[in-house]
Design a protein around this motif. Structure first.
Motif, PDB file in Angstrom:
ATOM      1  N   CYS A   1      -3.643 -11.042  -6.835  1.00  6.03           N
ATOM      2  CA  CYS A   1      -4.129  -9.723  -6.446  1.00  6.03           C
ATOM      3  C   CYS A   1      -5.640  -9.550  -6.621  1.00  6.03           C
ATOM      4  CB  CYS A   1      -3.395  -8.626  -7.212  1.00  6.03           C
ATOM      5  SG  CYS A   1      -3.813  -6.988  -6.616  1.00  6.03           S
TER       6      CYS A   1
ATOM      7  N   ALA B   1      -0.679 -12.673   9.351  1.00 11.50           N
ATOM      8  CA  ALA B   1      -2.010 -12.058   9.262  1.00 11.50           C
ATOM      9  C   ALA B   1      -2.136 -11.375   7.910  1.00 11.50           C
ATOM     10  CB  ALA B   1      -2.183 -11.036  10.374  1.00 11.50           C
TER      11      ALA B   1
ATOM     12  N   ASP C   1       6.284   1.061  11.105  1.00 10.02           N
ATOM     13  CA  ASP C   1       6.941   2.379  11.258  1.00 10.02           C
ATOM     14  C   ASP C   1       5.925   3.523  11.329  1.00 10.02           C
ATOM     15  OD1 ASP C   1       9.251   0.983  11.012  1.00 10.02           O
ATOM     16  OD2 ASP C   1      10.064   2.154   9.342  1.00 10.02           O
TER      17      ASP C   1
ATOM     18  N   LYS D   1       3.797  -6.060  -1.016  1.00 11.79           N
ATOM     19  CA  LYS D   1       2.625  -6.769  -0.477  1.00 11.79           C
ATOM     20  C   LYS D   1       1.585  -6.997  -1.567  1.00 11.79           C
ATOM     21  CE  LYS D   1       1.669  -6.901   3.963  1.00 11.79           C
ATOM     22  NZ  LYS D   1       1.345  -6.335   5.270  1.00 11.79           N
TER      23      LYS D   1
ATOM     24  N   ALA E   1      -7.332   0.549   0.912  1.00  4.83           N
ATOM     25  CA  ALA E   1      -6.028   1.203   0.743  1.00  4.83           C
ATOM     26  C   ALA E   1      -6.055   2.127  -0.481  1.00  4.83           C
ATOM     27  CB  ALA E   1      -4.923   0.147   0.602  1.00  4.83           C
TER      28      ALA E   1
ATOM     29  N   GLY F   1       1.450   0.970   5.822  1.00  2.00           N
ATOM     30  CA  GLY F   1       0.884  -0.365   5.995  1.00  2.00           C
ATOM     31  C   GLY F   1       0.805  -0.799   7.446  1.00  2.00           C
TER      32      GLY F   1
ATOM     33  N   GLY G   1       5.463   2.804  -0.497  1.00  3.58           N
ATOM     34  CA  GLY G   1       5.085   2.514  -1.890  1.00  3.58           C
ATOM     35  C   GLY G   1       4.282   1.240  -1.993  1.00  3.58           C
TER      36      GLY G   1
ATOM     37  N   VAL H   1      11.773   6.153   6.007  1.00  2.00           N
ATOM     38  CA  VAL H   1      11.449   7.406   6.712  1.00  2.00           C
ATOM     39  C   VAL H   1      11.472   7.143   8.213  1.00  2.00           C
ATOM     40  CG1 VAL H   1       9.664   9.161   7.064  1.00  2.00           C
ATOM     41  CG2 VAL H   1      10.169   8.324   4.755  1.00  2.00           C
TER      42      VAL H   1
ATOM     43  N   GLY I   1      -4.499   3.900   3.947  1.00  2.00           N
ATOM     44  CA  GLY I   1      -4.260   2.453   3.954  1.00  2.00           C
ATOM     45  C   GLY I   1      -4.306   1.820   5.330  1.00  2.00           C
TER      46      GLY I   1
ATOM     47  N   ASN J   1      -9.689  -5.089   1.565  1.00  2.00           N
ATOM     48  CA  ASN J   1      -8.556  -4.370   2.173  1.00  2.00           C
ATOM     49  C   ASN J   1      -7.781  -3.564   1.135  1.00  2.00           C
ATOM     50  OD1 ASN J   1      -8.663  -4.979   5.064  1.00  2.00           O
ATOM     51  ND2 ASN J   1      -8.613  -7.089   4.322  1.00  2.00           N
TER      52      ASN J   1
HETATM   53  C1  LIG Z   1      -0.557 -12.667   2.012  1.00  2.00           C
HETATM   54  C2  LIG Z   1      -1.500 -11.524   1.831  1.00  2.00           C
HETATM   55  C3  LIG Z   1      -2.447 -11.576   0.835  1.00  2.00           C
HETATM   56  C4  LIG Z   1      -3.355 -10.523   0.696  1.00  2.00           C
HETATM   57  N1  LIG Z   1      -4.259 -10.591  -0.316  1.00  2.00           N
HETATM   58  C5  LIG Z   1      -5.163  -9.597  -0.449  1.00  2.00           C
HETATM   59  C6  LIG Z   1      -6.072  -9.588  -1.530  1.00  2.00           C
HETATM   60  O1  LIG Z   1      -6.017 -10.451  -2.425  1.00  2.00           O
HETATM   61  N2  LIG Z   1      -7.005  -8.595  -1.579  1.00  2.00           N
HETATM   62  C7  LIG Z   1      -7.063  -7.599  -0.642  1.00  2.00           C
HETATM   63  O2  LIG Z   1      -7.918  -6.736  -0.735  1.00  2.00           O
HETATM   64  N3  LIG Z   1      -6.157  -7.523   0.331  1.00  2.00           N
HETATM   65  C8  LIG Z   1      -5.204  -8.490   0.443  1.00  2.00           C
HETATM   66  N4  LIG Z   1      -4.270  -8.416   1.442  1.00  2.00           N
HETATM   67  C9  LIG Z   1      -4.238  -7.193   2.290  1.00  2.00           C
HETATM   68  C10 LIG Z   1      -3.650  -6.018   1.499  1.00  2.00           C
HETATM   69  O3  LIG Z   1      -2.563  -6.482   0.734  1.00  2.00           O
HETATM   70  C11 LIG Z   1      -3.207  -4.893   2.416  1.00  2.00           C
HETATM   71  O4  LIG Z   1      -4.256  -4.534   3.268  1.00  2.00           O
HETATM   72  C12 LIG Z   1      -2.771  -3.681   1.591  1.00  2.00           C
HETATM   73  O5  LIG Z   1      -1.676  -4.025   0.780  1.00  2.00           O
HETATM   74  C13 LIG Z   1      -2.386  -2.515   2.486  1.00  2.00           C
HETATM   75  O6  LIG Z   1      -1.851  -1.507   1.680  1.00  2.00           O
HETATM   76  P1  LIG Z   1      -0.967  -0.355   2.290  1.00  2.00           P
HETATM   77  O7  LIG Z   1      -0.484   0.445   1.138  1.00  2.00           O
HETATM   78  O8  LIG Z   1      -1.689   0.321   3.376  1.00  2.00           O
HETATM   79  O9  LIG Z   1       0.253  -1.106   2.977  1.00  2.00           O
HETATM   80  P2  LIG Z   1       1.399  -1.994   2.316  1.00  2.00           P
HETATM   81  O10 LIG Z   1       0.924  -2.623   1.086  1.00  2.00           O
HETATM   82  O11 LIG Z   1       1.901  -2.852   3.411  1.00  2.00           O
HETATM   83  O12 LIG Z   1       2.517  -0.939   1.897  1.00  2.00           O
HETATM   84  C14 LIG Z   1       3.268  -0.229   2.827  1.00  2.00           C
HETATM   85  C15 LIG Z   1       4.572   0.175   2.175  1.00  2.00           C
HETATM   86  O13 LIG Z   1       5.244   1.092   3.015  1.00  2.00           O
HETATM   87  C16 LIG Z   1       6.624   0.797   3.031  1.00  2.00           C
HETATM   88  N5  LIG Z   1       7.169   1.313   4.274  1.00  2.00           N
HETATM   89  C17 LIG Z   1       6.892   0.916   5.541  1.00  2.00           C
HETATM   90  N6  LIG Z   1       7.547   1.669   6.431  1.00  2.00           N
HETATM   91  C18 LIG Z   1       8.272   2.577   5.704  1.00  2.00           C
HETATM   92  C19 LIG Z   1       9.160   3.633   6.057  1.00  2.00           C
HETATM   93  N7  LIG Z   1       9.445   3.900   7.329  1.00  2.00           N
HETATM   94  N8  LIG Z   1       9.710   4.356   5.073  1.00  2.00           N
HETATM   95  C20 LIG Z   1       9.445   4.082   3.762  1.00  2.00           C
HETATM   96  N9  LIG Z   1       8.630   3.098   3.383  1.00  2.00           N
HETATM   97  C21 LIG Z   1       8.040   2.365   4.342  1.00  2.00           C
HETATM   98  C22 LIG Z   1       6.647  -0.722   2.958  1.00  2.00           C
HETATM   99  O14 LIG Z   1       7.897  -1.194   2.521  1.00  2.00           O
HETATM  100  C23 LIG Z   1       5.514  -1.013   1.988  1.00  2.00           C
HETATM  101  O15 LIG Z   1       5.962  -1.011   0.651  1.00  2.00           O
HETATM  102  C24 LIG Z   1      -3.314  -9.408   1.572  1.00  2.00           C
HETATM  103  C25 LIG Z   1      -2.333  -9.352   2.550  1.00  2.00           C
HETATM  104  C26 LIG Z   1      -1.427 -10.385   2.682  1.00  2.00           C
HETATM  105  C27 LIG Z   1      -0.372 -10.300   3.749  1.00  2.00           C
END
Ligand SMILES: Cc1cc2nc3c(=O)[nH]c(=O)nc-3n(C[C@H](O)[C@H](O)[C@H](O)COP(=O)(O)OP(=O)(O)OC[C@H]3O[C@@H](n4cnc5c(N)ncnc54)[C@H](O)[C@@H]3O)c2cc1C
Length: 410
Positions: free
Chosen positions: A48, A350, A176, A39, A396, A164, A9, A132, A379, A392
């Motif tokens: 954000c 990172a 994961d 995140k 996503a 993520g 999520g 999961v 993502g 980024n």
């Molecule tokens: C400090 C920081 C600041 C950032 N600022 C920016 C910004 O301002 N602008 C920008 O573009 N990018 C930014 N980024 C990068 C951006 O936030 C990420 O690239 C983006 O959130 C990735 O989205 P995602 O949905 O792929 O992964 P995530 O946002 O990491 O979401 C993954 C989700 O999956 C869940 N999950 C994981 N494994 C499991 C499992 N086995 N079962 C169920 N749930 C699970 C996690 O709990 C999490 O909620 C930042 C990152 C960081 C660390």
């Protein structure tokens, strides 16, 4: 009606769940945390940075990690679509320096709440605290997932993996998704931290902790060869260096860490060598009766002066009018090339993970696995990464959109 399980999520998973539901699928969102979008909450220092207003061509150039793969998803759901989407959910946006787009409220929680509310309105079932653990696959077709400590089975038609990357593990991203992908037969391209703060060999950086340098130029050298250069803002920390231009350069440092890359900081990049010398001569003339350590106030931030003076190895108490030509050259060189040696990085801090599920095994038009039918990725779990500036999150959201829409198709 397709039954779709979205794993994760975060930005990608929330967007995927929303659009799968909008297209008529019955959607279940599995999130290991008690709440969604952790995140997103910490992104952009809590504000954000959703996306960037650059046009598509320039946009793609901002993904050093496999930008071209994103072409179709960015066409399907562009930065403009993203802004319009959030406005439709009641999140007004604003554009800041460098084309960065933020919620007008400066609150990342508004983004998460809007998505959460959107899912609720569309009847998405949210399975909180549901980690999961595996995929159910039969004859190269996904059949569901296994979740929770009791390894409960959940049967469905489509699965979207949006777990993520590997950084900030407290947000739930512990990698994961890579294990799930491997289980499905996918290749994981070597994982590395990207946009990551760097550790330096020099302990004196501690004395500069909190100091931001604006309009400087940082150049990275590996074995004395220039690798890359960035102009802008950087920051000293208690362990080393960070800030936008250092995060961008960190990519090269991580690749060459065993060679101890050197970051050379030009503190006065707007001046040529001659102009800087004239400037220094002017200051030295003005302060000719002062000690060296008291002569740099017009040139450098106060906090930096003692460190800089030590760096030049010139006696701090020496009168300015006694500084030799050779010493003046040393000062000039230090202003133009103030160096630190990189010994490592703060991996868990990172901003994004480089590497991940190989793009060769994912259809860029649908985000569906080329190996397992009905399995999608979205993502950061995919081998894509962008620079800072909203790229980024847009990646996503766009890949989430495409995976969501396509998962709803029969
Ligand atoms: C400090 C920081 C600041 C950032 N600022 C920016 C910004 O301002 N602008 C920008 O573009 N990018 C930014 N980024 C990068 C951006 O936030 C990420 O690239 C983006 O959130 C990735 O989205 P995602 O949905 O792929 O992964 P995530 O946002 O990491 O979401 C993954 C989700 O999956 C869940 N999950 C994981 N494994 C499991 C499992 N086995 N079962 C169920 N749930 C699970 C996690 O709990 C999490 O909620 C930042 C990152 C960081 C660390």
């Amino acid at each position: 009606m397709n039954k779709v399980a979205v794993v994760g999520g975060g930005a990608a998973g929330l967007m995927a769940a929303y659009h799968a539901a909008l297209k008529g699928a019955k959607v279940y969102l599995f999130e290991r945390n008690p709440n969604l979008g952790r995140k997103i909450l910490i992104s952009g220092k809590g504000r954000c940075n959703l996306t960037n207003i650059k046009d598509l061509h320039d946009f793609i150039a901002n993904y050093p990690g496999n930008g071209k793969f994103l072409f179709s998803s960015l066409m399907a759901f562009s930065n403009k679509d993203l802004i319009a989407f959030f406005e439709s959910l009641g999140v007004k946006t604003k554009v800041e320096r460098g084309g960065r787009v933020f919620p007008q409220s400066d609150r990342s929680i508004d983004v998460v709440n809007a998505l959460g509310k959107g899912l609720e309105n569309l009847g998405v079932t949210i399975m909180h605290k549901s980690r999961v653990r595996g995929l159910l696959i039969e004859e190269n077709q996904v059949k569901g997932i296994v979740f929770g400590d009791t390894l409960q089975e959940f049967h469905c038609d489509k699965v979207i993996v949006a777990t993520g990357g590997l950084s900030y593990p407290s947000t739930g991203s512990t990698g994961d998704g890579y294990e799930l992908a491997k289980q499905a037969g996918h290749t994981i391209v070597t994982l590395k931290p990207a946009l990551v703060p760097l550790l330096t060999q020099e302990h004196w950086v501690k004395n500069l902790q909190g100091l931001t340098l604006k309009n400087v130029e940082a150049t990275m050298y590996v074995k004395e060869k220039k690798i890359a250069s960035e102009f802008g803002e950087m920051l000293f920390t208690h362990y080393g260096i960070s800030g936008p231009i250092i995060l961008t350069l960190s990519r090269y440092a991580v690749d060459h860490i065993k060679h101890r890359p050197v970051v050379s900081i030009n503190l006065k990049p707007a001046l040529t060598e001659e102009q800087l010398e004239q400037r220094l001569l002017r200051d030295f003339d003005l302060y000719k009766n002062k000690m060296f350590k008291n002569s740099l106030n017009d040139l450098l931030p106060k906090k930096m002066i003692p460190v800089f003076v030590r760096y030049t190895e010139i006696d701090p108490e020496k009168k300015v009018n006694q500084i030799t030509r050779t010493e003046r050259k040393k000062i000039l060189d230090s202003l133009r090339s103030f160096c630190v040696t990189i010994t490592g990085c703060r991996e868990k801090e990172a901003i994004v993970t480089r590497g991940g599920v190989s793009i060769k095994e994912i259809n860029p038009k649908t985000m569906e696995s080329k190996i397992i039918k009905g399995l999608y990725f979205a993502g950061e779990v995919i081998d894509i990464d962008g620079v800072t500036g909203g790229y980024n999150l847009q990646a996503a959201f766009s890949t989430g959109f495409v995976a969501g829409c396509n998962s709803a198709l029969k």
